[in-house]
Scaffold this motif. Structure first.
Motif, PDB file in Angstrom:
ATOM      1  N   ASN A  75      -1.018  -3.240   9.135  1.00  0.00           N
ATOM      2  CA  ASN A  75      -1.623  -3.629   7.858  1.00  0.00           C
ATOM      3  C   ASN A  75      -2.011  -5.099   7.832  1.00  0.00           C
ATOM      4  O   ASN A  75      -3.065  -5.463   7.309  1.00  0.00           O
ATOM      5  CB  ASN A  75      -0.669  -3.318   6.701  1.00  0.00           C
ATOM      6  N   ASN A 105       2.420  -1.526  -2.768  1.00  0.00           N
ATOM      7  CA  ASN A 105       1.359  -1.640  -1.760  1.00  0.00           C
ATOM      8  C   ASN A 105       0.244  -2.550  -2.247  1.00  0.00           C
ATOM      9  O   ASN A 105      -0.263  -3.396  -1.501  1.00  0.00           O
ATOM     10  CB  ASN A 105       0.794  -0.253  -1.443  1.00  0.00           C
ATOM     11  N   SER A 156       4.748   5.612  -7.082  1.00  0.00           N
ATOM     12  CA  SER A 156       4.491   6.054  -5.704  1.00  0.00           C
ATOM     13  C   SER A 156       5.735   6.780  -5.213  1.00  0.00           C
ATOM     14  O   SER A 156       6.764   6.818  -5.894  1.00  0.00           O
ATOM     15  CB  SER A 156       4.138   4.864  -4.804  1.00  0.00           C
ATOM     16  N   SER A 157       5.647   7.337  -4.014  1.00  0.00           N
ATOM     17  CA  SER A 157       6.717   8.255  -3.563  1.00  0.00           C
ATOM     18  C   SER A 157       8.049   7.574  -3.258  1.00  0.00           C
ATOM     19  O   SER A 157       9.098   8.196  -3.319  1.00  0.00           O
ATOM     20  CB  SER A 157       6.245   8.984  -2.314  1.00  0.00           C
ATOM     21  N   LYS A 158       7.996   6.307  -2.837  1.00  0.00           N
ATOM     22  CA  LYS A 158       9.203   5.558  -2.441  1.00  0.00           C
ATOM     23  C   LYS A 158       9.912   6.197  -1.232  1.00  0.00           C
ATOM     24  O   LYS A 158      11.137   6.132  -1.102  1.00  0.00           O
ATOM     25  CB  LYS A 158      10.181   5.385  -3.622  1.00  0.00           C
ATOM     26  N   TYR A 196      -0.089  11.418  -8.095  1.00  0.00           N
ATOM     27  CA  TYR A 196       0.049  10.258  -7.207  1.00  0.00           C
ATOM     28  C   TYR A 196      -1.241   9.428  -7.103  1.00  0.00           C
ATOM     29  O   TYR A 196      -1.204   8.195  -7.182  1.00  0.00           O
ATOM     30  CB  TYR A 196       0.483  10.748  -5.812  1.00  0.00           C
ATOM     31  N   ASP A 198      11.746  -1.817   3.678  1.00  0.00           N
ATOM     32  CA  ASP A 198      11.061  -0.730   4.398  1.00  0.00           C
ATOM     33  C   ASP A 198      10.290  -1.258   5.620  1.00  0.00           C
ATOM     34  O   ASP A 198       9.352  -0.617   6.093  1.00  0.00           O
ATOM     35  CB  ASP A 198      10.131   0.055   3.463  1.00  0.00           C
ATOM     36  N   TYR A 233      11.533  -5.361  -2.000  1.00  0.00           N
ATOM     37  CA  TYR A 233      10.495  -4.328  -2.114  1.00  0.00           C
ATOM     38  C   TYR A 233       9.283  -4.908  -2.838  1.00  0.00           C
ATOM     39  O   TYR A 233       9.424  -5.798  -3.685  1.00  0.00           O
ATOM     40  CB  TYR A 233      11.023  -3.098  -2.875  1.00  0.00           C
TER      41      TYR A 233
HETATM   42  C1  LIG Z   1       0.518  -6.406   4.401  1.00  0.00           C
HETATM   43  C2  LIG Z   1       1.191  -5.056   4.347  1.00  0.00           C
HETATM   44  C3  LIG Z   1       2.398  -4.851   5.027  1.00  0.00           C
HETATM   45  C4  LIG Z   1       3.016  -3.591   4.992  1.00  0.00           C
HETATM   46  N1  LIG Z   1       4.206  -3.428   5.652  1.00  0.00           N
HETATM   47  C5  LIG Z   1       4.790  -2.204   5.650  1.00  0.00           C
HETATM   48  C6  LIG Z   1       6.036  -1.996   6.308  1.00  0.00           C
HETATM   49  O1  LIG Z   1       6.611  -2.898   6.918  1.00  0.00           O
HETATM   50  N2  LIG Z   1       6.592  -0.751   6.240  1.00  0.00           N
HETATM   51  C7  LIG Z   1       5.962   0.300   5.591  1.00  0.00           C
HETATM   52  O2  LIG Z   1       6.506   1.406   5.564  1.00  0.00           O
HETATM   53  N3  LIG Z   1       4.781   0.125   4.991  1.00  0.00           N
HETATM   54  C8  LIG Z   1       4.182  -1.082   4.975  1.00  0.00           C
HETATM   55  N4  LIG Z   1       2.997  -1.256   4.320  1.00  0.00           N
HETATM   56  C9  LIG Z   1       2.300  -0.066   3.780  1.00  0.00           C
HETATM   57  C10 LIG Z   1       2.610   0.305   2.321  1.00  0.00           C
HETATM   58  O3  LIG Z   1       2.527  -0.830   1.493  1.00  0.00           O
HETATM   59  C11 LIG Z   1       3.967   0.974   2.148  1.00  0.00           C
HETATM   60  O4  LIG Z   1       4.097   2.010   3.091  1.00  0.00           O
HETATM   61  C12 LIG Z   1       4.115   1.571   0.756  1.00  0.00           C
HETATM   62  O5  LIG Z   1       3.919   0.598  -0.222  1.00  0.00           O
HETATM   63  C13 LIG Z   1       5.488   2.165   0.641  1.00  0.00           C
HETATM   64  O6  LIG Z   1       5.752   2.688  -0.643  1.00  0.00           O
HETATM   65  P1  LIG Z   1       5.817   4.253  -0.876  1.00  0.00           P
HETATM   66  O7  LIG Z   1       6.717   4.907   0.101  1.00  0.00           O
HETATM   67  O8  LIG Z   1       6.110   4.486  -2.320  1.00  0.00           O
HETATM   68  O9  LIG Z   1       4.329   4.674  -0.509  1.00  0.00           O
HETATM   69  P2  LIG Z   1       3.340   5.788  -1.039  1.00  0.00           P
HETATM   70  O10 LIG Z   1       2.193   5.110  -1.682  1.00  0.00           O
HETATM   71  O11 LIG Z   1       4.040   6.797  -1.838  1.00  0.00           O
HETATM   72  O12 LIG Z   1       2.787   6.446   0.305  1.00  0.00           O
HETATM   73  C14 LIG Z   1       3.495   7.506   0.962  1.00  0.00           C
HETATM   74  C15 LIG Z   1       3.796   7.092   2.389  1.00  0.00           C
HETATM   75  O13 LIG Z   1       2.572   6.904   3.093  1.00  0.00           O
HETATM   76  C16 LIG Z   1       2.726   5.840   4.043  1.00  0.00           C
HETATM   77  N5  LIG Z   1       1.784   4.757   3.705  1.00  0.00           N
HETATM   78  C17 LIG Z   1       1.246   4.477   2.500  1.00  0.00           C
HETATM   79  N6  LIG Z   1       0.408   3.429   2.597  1.00  0.00           N
HETATM   80  C18 LIG Z   1       0.433   3.027   3.891  1.00  0.00           C
HETATM   81  C19 LIG Z   1      -0.214   2.003   4.609  1.00  0.00           C
HETATM   82  N7  LIG Z   1      -1.070   1.149   4.044  1.00  0.00           N
HETATM   83  N8  LIG Z   1       0.078   1.878   5.920  1.00  0.00           N
HETATM   84  C20 LIG Z   1       0.941   2.705   6.546  1.00  0.00           C
HETATM   85  N9  LIG Z   1       1.558   3.711   5.904  1.00  0.00           N
HETATM   86  C21 LIG Z   1       1.313   3.874   4.600  1.00  0.00           C
HETATM   87  C22 LIG Z   1       4.152   5.337   3.924  1.00  0.00           C
HETATM   88  O14 LIG Z   1       4.936   5.957   4.895  1.00  0.00           O
HETATM   89  C23 LIG Z   1       4.544   5.775   2.521  1.00  0.00           C
HETATM   90  O15 LIG Z   1       5.945   5.958   2.375  1.00  0.00           O
HETATM   91  C24 LIG Z   1       2.384  -2.510   4.306  1.00  0.00           C
HETATM   92  C25 LIG Z   1       1.192  -2.740   3.619  1.00  0.00           C
HETATM   93  C26 LIG Z   1       0.600  -3.995   3.633  1.00  0.00           C
HETATM   94  C27 LIG Z   1      -0.690  -4.201   2.879  1.00  0.00           C
END
Ligand SMILES: Cc1cc2nc3c(=O)[nH]c(=O)nc-3n(C[C@H](O)[C@H](O)[C@H](O)COP(=O)(O)OP(=O)(O)OC[C@H]3O[C@@H](n4cnc5c(N)ncnc54)[C@H](O)[C@@H]3O)c2cc1C
Length: 442
Positions: free
Chosen positions: A399, A359, A254-256, A241, A390, A356
């Motif tokens: 964020n 990040n 990423s994990s999604k 990861y 999401d 979608y």
């Molecule tokens: C401007 C902006 C707005 C965002 N809005 C949201 C939103 O509305 N909902 C949302 O879930 N995430 C948001 N994020 C955070 C992040 O982009 C997403 O959580 C992530 O891209 C989700 O994909 P993933 O589950 O594959 O994450 P992975 O990279 O696999 O991460 C695992 C988990 O960690 C948590 N996580 C990871 N990065 C962040 C982060 N920066 N902040 C908080 N939690 C995080 C999430 O729960 C995520 O599912 C935002 C980021 C930015 C920069």
């Protein structure tokens, strides 16, 4: 004979449902699980529909999953039409209930919703359950959480804090009260027939999405979420990861988890337990640590809301002064992916076409709006709210504030150099080619 109303909010699941377990602990005779549908055409203060088509479609599929889980336990989901305070007091009277239980959400609108229910005379019991770590396990007095993420994380890690075991789904539930037969018709939700406001699945099938929610393995139901979690941890992806997480396109970088976390179809504690199980079987490395690290960010924004609440929604955020302006024309070009900056435009096209965005690109496009276009971060946050499947009130607000430098970032905000980002993350131009064209509206 007592009846309890259980209001589902952003917790559309039965596994690890602390709030529902609390109801069962009350020993009620009857249970009425309710979901309140909002007006799908509600307009945000920035002039666009608040819940976009993708987010609505994602919510619908999570609800379909919940309906099935509850029906299997002979306690169907009652779906009402309108905001909770407008419908639940009348519903409670119709079924002879005076107690309502729901999850606690520490964001202003959601808190106002609970306040209004209380003012109507209902006894509302809220249960905090959306973080990985329990608030009462945190190593500081209430209200004294460190503002800086690194200090927050270090204190938690120093104490060796971990998530409590996730609760299993209840096997049985109390039935509906007999009076439910007399619930006034006007309170009940009628699903709209397919309209121009809804996603046409046939238009989506060809989209090269990183989270194709229209495919069965990315359906919003709790059962699918748990399968996705199990599949993720039966692969080697958790071990890679950290290396892949800044990817722009694809399913595996990423994990999604986030789309299911956002509706609550998946619980953060459940993930944490699965992560722990994976590391004890397959070994820990810096990638498995980084998954925990990212989940801590998620918790951090939740607890920051508990500490600062409404202040996080001021234009100036936590800063004393506001020097902010909204540029409607530039904002509109940004939303539509017509800024002329190729990477930003491609990202905005992907967001609009699929609901979608990676990040990395969320950071890049947010920085571009704030620092290059001189836009208002709150308008950007509202656009993400409408578009992202999401969407999570805490993570989105947190964020955006962080990037805008109006929250708790000790560096005072994050300005991303879009050309450097393009060289680093899309050197061969494949992402820009994939999403370079103006998105076809779905
Ligand atoms: C401007 C902006 C707005 C965002 N809005 C949201 C939103 O509305 N909902 C949302 O879930 N995430 C948001 N994020 C955070 C992040 O982009 C997403 O959580 C992530 O891209 C989700 O994909 P993933 O589950 O594959 O994450 P992975 O990279 O696999 O991460 C695992 C988990 O960690 C948590 N996580 C990871 N990065 C962040 C982060 N920066 N902040 C908080 N939690 C995080 C999430 O729960 C995520 O599912 C935002 C980021 C930015 C920069």
């Amino acid at each position: 004979m007592s009846t309890v109303l259980f209001l589902f909010r952003q917790d559309l699941r039965l596994h690890d449902q602390l709030a529902l377990h609390t109801v069962l602990g009350l020993g009620c005779d009857y249970l009425l699980p309710v979901f309140c549908h909002r007006d799908p055409l509600e307009i945000s203060p920035w002039g666009f529909v608040r819940t976009g088509k993708h987010r609505q479609a994602w919510l619908d599929s999570a609800l379909a999953g919940l309906r099935e889980q509850l029906a299997q336990r002979n306690c169907p989901l009652l779906e009402c039409n309108g905001p909770p305070a407008a419908v639940l007091p009348e519903l409670a009277r119709a079924v002879g209930a005076s107690v309502l239980v729901c999850e606690e959400i520490a964001a202003p609108e959601e808190q106002a919703e609970v306040d209004a229910l209380r003012q109507s005379g209902l006894h509302v019991h809220t249960v905090w359950q959306s973080s990985m770590l329990a608030p009462d396990s945190l190593p500081w007095e209430s209200g004294c959480m460190p503002d800086v993420f690194t200090q927050f994380r270090q204190l938690i890690e120093k104490q060796g804090l971990f998530a409590a075991a996730a609760l299993s789904a209840p096997l049985t539930l109390p039935s509906w009260p007999e009076q439910a037969a007399g619930i006034p018709e006007h309170l009940l939700y009628q699903a709209p027939s397919l309209s121009s406001g809804q996603v046409q699945r046939s238009d989506l099938s060809e989209k090269p999405s990183s989270f194709p929610y229209w495919q069965p393995e990315f359906n919003g139901a709790e059962t699918v979420a748990l399968r996705h979690l199990a599949n993720y941890f039966s692969s080697d992806l958790p071990h890679t990861y950290k290396r892949t997480r800044n990817g722009l396109h694809g399913i595996s970088y990423s994990s999604k988890w986030s789309p299911w976390l956002s509706t609550g179809a998946l619980s953060a504690r459940q993930i944490c337990v699965a992560l722990n199980d994976f590391t004890s079987r397959q070994g820990a490395n810096e990638s498995t640590y980084w998954l925990w690290f990212e989940l801590l960010w998620r918790d951090y924004f939740r607890f920051l809301h508990k500490k600062y609440g409404r202040r996080l929604y001021h234009a100036s955020g936590l800063l004393p002064h506001t020097d902010i302006s909204h540029q409607p024309a530039a904002f509109s070009l940004w939303c539509q992916g017509n800024t002329g900056e190729a990477l930003v435009d491609a990202g905005m096209h992907e967001l609009m076409a699929t609901g979608y965005l990676s990040n990395r690109l969320r950071q890049v496009v947010a920085s571009f709006l704030i620092y290059e276009l001189g836009g208002d971060w709150r308008a950007g946050a509202a656009w993400f709210e409408a578009q992202l499947i999401d969407y999570d009130v805490y993570s989105n607000q947190g964020n955006w504030l962080y990037i805008a430098g109006r929250g708790t970032d000790p560096r005072g905000g994050r300005r991303f150099d879009v050309h450097k980002q393009t060289r680093q993350h899309d050197a061969d131009g494949s992402y820009r080619r994939l999403w370079g064209q103006t998105a076809t509206p779905v």
